[in-house]
Design a protein around this motif. Structure first.
Motif, PDB file in Angstrom:
ATOM      1  N   LEU A  69       0.862  -1.183   0.000  1.00 45.40           N
ATOM      2  CA  LEU A  69       0.000   0.000   0.000  1.00 45.40           C
ATOM      3  C   LEU A  69       0.897   1.231   0.000  1.00 45.40           C
ATOM      4  CD1 LEU A  69      -2.800   1.408   0.371  1.00 45.40           C
ATOM      5  CD2 LEU A  69      -2.404   1.235   2.848  1.00 45.40           C
ATOM      6  N   ILE A  70       0.584   2.210  -0.835  1.00 41.86           N
ATOM      7  CA  ILE A  70       1.401   3.418  -0.961  1.00 41.86           C
ATOM      8  C   ILE A  70       0.615   4.611  -0.430  1.00 41.86           C
ATOM      9  CG2 ILE A  70       2.567   4.958  -2.593  1.00 41.86           C
ATOM     10  CD1 ILE A  70       2.574   2.261  -4.410  1.00 41.86           C
ATOM     11  N   ALA A  71       1.253   5.417   0.410  1.00 40.00           N
ATOM     12  CA  ALA A  71       0.609   6.602   0.975  1.00 40.00           C
ATOM     13  C   ALA A  71       1.494   7.815   0.713  1.00 40.00           C
ATOM     14  CB  ALA A  71       0.378   6.420   2.474  1.00 40.00           C
ATOM     15  N   SER A  72       1.019   8.720  -0.134  1.00 44.90           N
ATOM     16  CA  SER A  72       1.782   9.926  -0.458  1.00 44.90           C
ATOM     17  C   SER A  72       0.844  10.996  -0.985  1.00 44.90           C
ATOM     18  CB  SER A  72       2.855   9.621  -1.509  1.00 44.90           C
ATOM     19  OG  SER A  72       3.542  10.800  -1.883  1.00 44.90           O
ATOM     20  N   ALA A  73       1.050  12.234  -0.537  1.00 49.17           N
ATOM     21  CA  ALA A  73       0.259  13.350  -1.051  1.00 49.17           C
ATOM     22  C   ALA A  73       0.697  13.732  -2.458  1.00 49.17           C
ATOM     23  CB  ALA A  73       0.386  14.554  -0.118  1.00 49.17           C
ATOM     24  N   ASP A  74       1.855  13.244  -2.871  1.00 50.02           N
ATOM     25  CA  ASP A  74       2.382  13.521  -4.211  1.00 50.02           C
ATOM     26  C   ASP A  74       1.883  12.436  -5.158  1.00 50.02           C
ATOM     27  OD1 ASP A  74       3.915  13.730  -6.532  1.00 50.02           O
ATOM     28  OD2 ASP A  74       5.659  14.491  -5.452  1.00 50.02           O
ATOM     29  N   ARG A  75       0.870  12.755  -5.956  1.00 47.86           N
ATOM     30  CA  ARG A  75       0.242  11.750  -6.819  1.00 47.86           C
ATOM     31  C   ARG A  75       1.218  11.198  -7.857  1.00 47.86           C
ATOM     32  NH1 ARG A  75      -5.003  10.327  -8.471  1.00 47.86           N
ATOM     33  NH2 ARG A  75      -4.760   8.447  -9.716  1.00 47.86           N
ATOM     34  N   LEU A  76       2.083  12.062  -8.378  1.00 49.86           N
ATOM     35  CA  LEU A  76       3.043  11.597  -9.373  1.00 49.86           C
ATOM     36  C   LEU A  76       3.985  10.563  -8.768  1.00 49.86           C
ATOM     37  CD1 LEU A  76       4.407  11.657 -12.110  1.00 49.86           C
ATOM     38  CD2 LEU A  76       5.642  13.711 -11.403  1.00 49.86           C
ATOM     39  N   PHE A  77       4.470  10.839  -7.553  1.00 49.00           N
ATOM     40  CA  PHE A  77       5.347   9.893  -6.875  1.00 49.00           C
ATOM     41  C   PHE A  77       4.615   8.577  -6.623  1.00 49.00           C
ATOM     42  CE2 PHE A  77       6.935   7.978  -2.938  1.00 49.00           C
ATOM     43  CZ  PHE A  77       8.278   7.829  -3.235  1.00 49.00           C
ATOM     44  N   ASP A 125       1.092  -6.495   2.911  1.00 43.16           N
ATOM     45  CA  ASP A 125       2.303  -7.002   3.555  1.00 43.16           C
ATOM     46  C   ASP A 125       3.235  -5.863   3.945  1.00 43.16           C
ATOM     47  OD1 ASP A 125       1.811  -9.917   3.114  1.00 43.16           O
ATOM     48  OD2 ASP A 125       1.859  -9.273   1.019  1.00 43.16           O
ATOM     49  N   ALA A 126       3.141  -4.748   3.209  1.00 48.97           N
ATOM     50  CA  ALA A 126       4.017  -3.609   3.468  1.00 48.97           C
ATOM     51  C   ALA A 126       3.298  -2.315   3.115  1.00 48.97           C
ATOM     52  CB  ALA A 126       5.307  -3.729   2.660  1.00 48.97           C
ATOM     53  N   VAL A 127       3.686  -1.240   3.805  1.00 48.30           N
ATOM     54  CA  VAL A 127       3.132   0.086   3.534  1.00 48.30           C
ATOM     55  C   VAL A 127       4.299   1.045   3.328  1.00 48.30           C
ATOM     56  CG1 VAL A 127       1.686   1.970   4.368  1.00 48.30           C
ATOM     57  CG2 VAL A 127       1.131  -0.397   4.998  1.00 48.30           C
ATOM     58  N   LEU A 128       4.287   1.748   2.204  1.00 50.21           N
ATOM     59  CA  LEU A 128       5.308   2.754   1.913  1.00 50.21           C
ATOM     60  C   LEU A 128       4.673   4.129   2.041  1.00 50.21           C
ATOM     61  CD1 LEU A 128       8.138   3.559   0.862  1.00 50.21           C
ATOM     62  CD2 LEU A 128       7.183   3.468  -1.440  1.00 50.21           C
ATOM     63  N   MET A 129       5.223   4.969   2.928  1.00 48.81           N
ATOM     64  CA  MET A 129       4.686   6.310   3.151  1.00 48.81           C
ATOM     65  C   MET A 129       5.742   7.362   2.853  1.00 48.81           C
ATOM     66  SD  MET A 129       2.828   5.894   6.849  1.00 48.81           S
ATOM     67  CE  MET A 129       1.552   4.671   7.161  1.00 48.81           C
ATOM     68  N   THR A 157       5.254  -4.601   7.229  1.00 48.47           N
ATOM     69  CA  THR A 157       6.435  -3.742   7.211  1.00 48.47           C
ATOM     70  C   THR A 157       6.001  -2.334   6.825  1.00 48.47           C
ATOM     71  OG1 THR A 157       7.826  -5.589   6.505  1.00 48.47           O
ATOM     72  CG2 THR A 157       8.701  -3.370   6.152  1.00 48.47           C
ATOM     73  N   VAL A 158       6.441  -1.331   7.582  1.00 49.51           N
ATOM     74  CA  VAL A 158       6.107   0.059   7.272  1.00 49.51           C
ATOM     75  C   VAL A 158       7.402   0.818   7.018  1.00 49.51           C
ATOM     76  CG1 VAL A 158       4.999   2.182   8.053  1.00 49.51           C
ATOM     77  CG2 VAL A 158       4.056  -0.045   8.728  1.00 49.51           C
ATOM     78  N   LEU A 185      11.234  -2.646   2.242  1.00 50.88           N
ATOM     79  CA  LEU A 185       9.893  -3.223   2.191  1.00 50.88           C
ATOM     80  C   LEU A 185       9.931  -4.740   2.346  1.00 50.88           C
ATOM     81  CD1 LEU A 185       8.334  -1.188  -0.763  1.00 50.88           C
ATOM     82  CD2 LEU A 185       7.757  -0.983   1.661  1.00 50.88           C
ATOM     83  N   ALA A 186      11.054  -5.336   1.995  1.00 52.02           N
ATOM     84  CA  ALA A 186      11.189  -6.791   2.043  1.00 52.02           C
ATOM     85  C   ALA A 186      11.658  -7.285   3.405  1.00 52.02           C
ATOM     86  CB  ALA A 186      12.164  -7.259   0.964  1.00 52.02           C
ATOM     87  N   ALA A 187      11.612  -6.441   4.414  1.00 50.36           N
ATOM     88  CA  ALA A 187      12.138  -6.809   5.726  1.00 50.36           C
ATOM     89  C   ALA A 187      11.398  -7.986   6.345  1.00 50.36           C
ATOM     90  CB  ALA A 187      12.073  -5.607   6.664  1.00 50.36           C
ATOM     91  N   ALA A 188      10.112  -8.143   6.022  1.00 48.34           N
ATOM     92  CA  ALA A 188       9.345  -9.252   6.587  1.00 48.34           C
ATOM     93  C   ALA A 188       9.572 -10.522   5.778  1.00 48.34           C
ATOM     94  CB  ALA A 188       7.856  -8.899   6.604  1.00 48.34           C
TER      95      ALA A 188
END
Length: 200
Positions: free
Chosen positions: A7-15, A51-55, A79-80, A107-110
């Protein structure tokens, strides 16, 4: 082995779009969603159980560190990773210019992560992160086939200003022509698919 869901969380839509494209293009990984604020990140993490969240740090409504702590309470097995600033105690924190390989490694830490990937993808994500918000918007609109006059009118600036942004894009992305910019944008998921909201 099932794909590792991110899951990706970012206010920057392009990113967020670029990272989603990179994740989906990597064997054994799948982007399951993208949100723009911390509250939505917590809610979607609980609903989707990735499984992972990138913020990234510039989340709206709820800051990334607080959102990460709430996600961990609800999904201790996930994993966060936070990109671009200080994260919660004990959580991986990546610098803004981190390569895709570094981010995927975090992200692959788990258990169950799939290794491998593309150096070109890593370089592309790192280059995108070096652009200003306005440069990213110009990049997207160039990739959508808009003329300089149309972009200038859309952003309410002069064509001279757009030319300056283009020169900055050439320098930062290592491009030499508009064709190079479009090719870069296509490779790294910058161009929106039909049905996506238009650039603003």
């Amino acid at each position: 082995m099932s794909a590792r869901r991110v899951l990706i969380a970012s206010a920057d839509r392009l990113f967020a779009d670029a990272v989603s494209s990179l994740v989906d293009g990597r064997p054994g990984w799948k982007a399951v969603g993208a949100v723009a604020d911390g509250i939505a990140a917590v809610a979607e993490a609980a609903r989707l159980r990735p499984d992972a969240v990138l913020m990234t740090t510039e989340l709206r409504r709820l800051d990334a560190a607080s959102a990460a702590r709430q996600v961990r309470r609800r999904l201790p097995e996930a994993t966060v990773v936070i990109v671009g600033g200080a994260g919660p105690s004990g959580g991986p924190v990546m610098p803004l210019g981190a390569s895709a390989e570094d981010v995927f490694a975090a992200l692959a830490a788990a258990p169950g992560a799939v290794a491998g990937g593309s150096a070109d993808a890593g370089e592309g994500m790192s280059l995108l992160q070096k652009l200003t918000t306005r440069e990213r918007r110009v990049l997207r609109m160039l990739a959508e086939g808009r003329s300089m006059k149309d972009i200038a009118r859309h952003l309410d600036v002069s064509e001279h200003t757009i030319r300056t942004h283009m020169q900055n894009l050439y320098a930062k992305l290592g491009c030499h022509s508009r064709v190079d910019i479009v090719n870069f944008a296509t490779r790294h998921g910058v161009v929106r698919l039909a049905g996506d909201e238009p650039s603003r």
